[in-house]
Write an enzyme that holds these catalytic residues in place. Structure first.
Site, PDB file in Angstrom:
ATOM      1  N   VAL A 183       0.841  -1.195   0.000  1.00  0.00           N
ATOM      2  CA  VAL A 183       0.000   0.000   0.000  1.00  0.00           C
ATOM      3  C   VAL A 183       0.875   1.244   0.000  1.00  0.00           C
ATOM      4  CG1 VAL A 183      -1.714   1.320   1.301  1.00  0.00           C
ATOM      5  CG2 VAL A 183      -1.892  -1.167   1.181  1.00  0.00           C
ATOM      6  N   CYS A 184       0.576   2.163  -0.899  1.00  0.00           N
ATOM      7  CA  CYS A 184       1.297   3.439  -0.974  1.00  0.00           C
ATOM      8  C   CYS A 184       0.413   4.512  -0.354  1.00  0.00           C
ATOM      9  CB  CYS A 184       1.622   3.784  -2.425  1.00  0.00           C
ATOM     10  SG  CYS A 184       2.530   5.340  -2.616  1.00  0.00           S
ATOM     11  N   ILE A 185       0.769   4.913   0.856  1.00  0.00           N
ATOM     12  CA  ILE A 185      -0.014   5.913   1.574  1.00  0.00           C
ATOM     13  C   ILE A 185       0.939   6.727   2.441  1.00  0.00           C
ATOM     14  CG2 ILE A 185      -0.512   4.350   3.501  1.00  0.00           C
ATOM     15  CD1 ILE A 185      -3.275   5.621   3.704  1.00  0.00           C
TER      16      ILE A 185
END
Length: 238
Positions: A92-94
């Site tokens: 996840v890219c957050i």
């Protein structure tokens, strides 16, 4: 069995795990991958009602660094996901999971990145929000981002993105059945906080021992998460 000296990160994770088991976040179930390893957690995520993900059962893995909470964990979906902010391998890219470094090129404010006051609860809430409201300005999956924008801007008339998500949701039902999990499909069911019992009382013993180590100053003041609030940007369009 003799208890080994716990590190500060293990103590922090034990406290968080117990908190999440006693006061769960709506739409999630948390367990340890291995009862003897506090650095690897398994997460089951239920798709929020009234969104494309409704009825879905998505598994993920959280891996914590040795110096947690000073460095962020990683969050990887084990279930196949088609989403603008999820890489092909499930990562996840957050912003909240990005290290607290000053990187003007990223377009992120330092305040948006990880800091030691964050915790697993804030990560879970950020991930469920991200599912429903993708960040299309810095996508991890460019094709999914383009497809999502077409679906959103056409108010659901371009159905390609929605159809892919629905197929993925449908594919998770077999996994939920295998795990003996009843996935909530209504807001009332979704808002029920499901407590996950520990396999034994070892975590309680370890938790109690923490207070013998003079860590009372680590008490965290956490607000109970409000139940999922619908947002038009991620709701299904008929």
């Amino acid at each position: 069995m003799a208890q080994q000296q716990m590190t500060s990160s293990q103590k922090a994770l034990m406290l968080e795990l117990k908190s999440l088991q006693e006061e769960p976040v709506e739409g999630f179930r948390i367990t340890l991958v291995d009862e003897s390893d506090l650095y690897n957690w398994e997460v089951a995520i239920f798709g929020p009602p009234n969104t494309l993900y409704e009825g879905g059962y998505f598994k993920a893995h959280i891996k914590f660094p040795i110096d947690y909470p000073y460095s962020p964990p990683t969050f990887r979906f084990l279930t196949k996901m088609w989403h603008p902010n999820i890489y092909e391998n499930g990562d996840v890219c957050i912003s909240i999971l990005h290290p607290p470094v000053d990187d003007p090129q990223s377009g992120e404010l330092p305040s948006e990145r990880w800091n030691p006051t964050q915790n697993v609860r804030t990560i879970l809430l950020s991930v469920i929000s991200l599912l429903n409201e993708p960040n299309t300005f810095s996508p991890a999956n460019v094709d999914a981002s383009v497809m999502f924008r077409k679906w959103r801007d056409s108010k659901g008339k371009d159905k390609e993105y929605a159809e892919i998500i629905r197929k993925q949701v449908s594919a998770t039902k077999a996994e939920a059945e295998k795990d003996g999990v009843k996935v909530p499909t209504t807001l009332a069911e979704y808002c029920i906080k499901t407590k996950v019992p520990s396999n034994d009382n070892s975590s309680d013993l370890l938790y109690d021992d923490l207070y013998d180590d003079d860590i009372d100053d680590e008490d965290e003041e956490e607000e109970d998460a409000d139940c999922y609030d619908d947002d038009d940007s991620g709701n299904e369009e008929s």
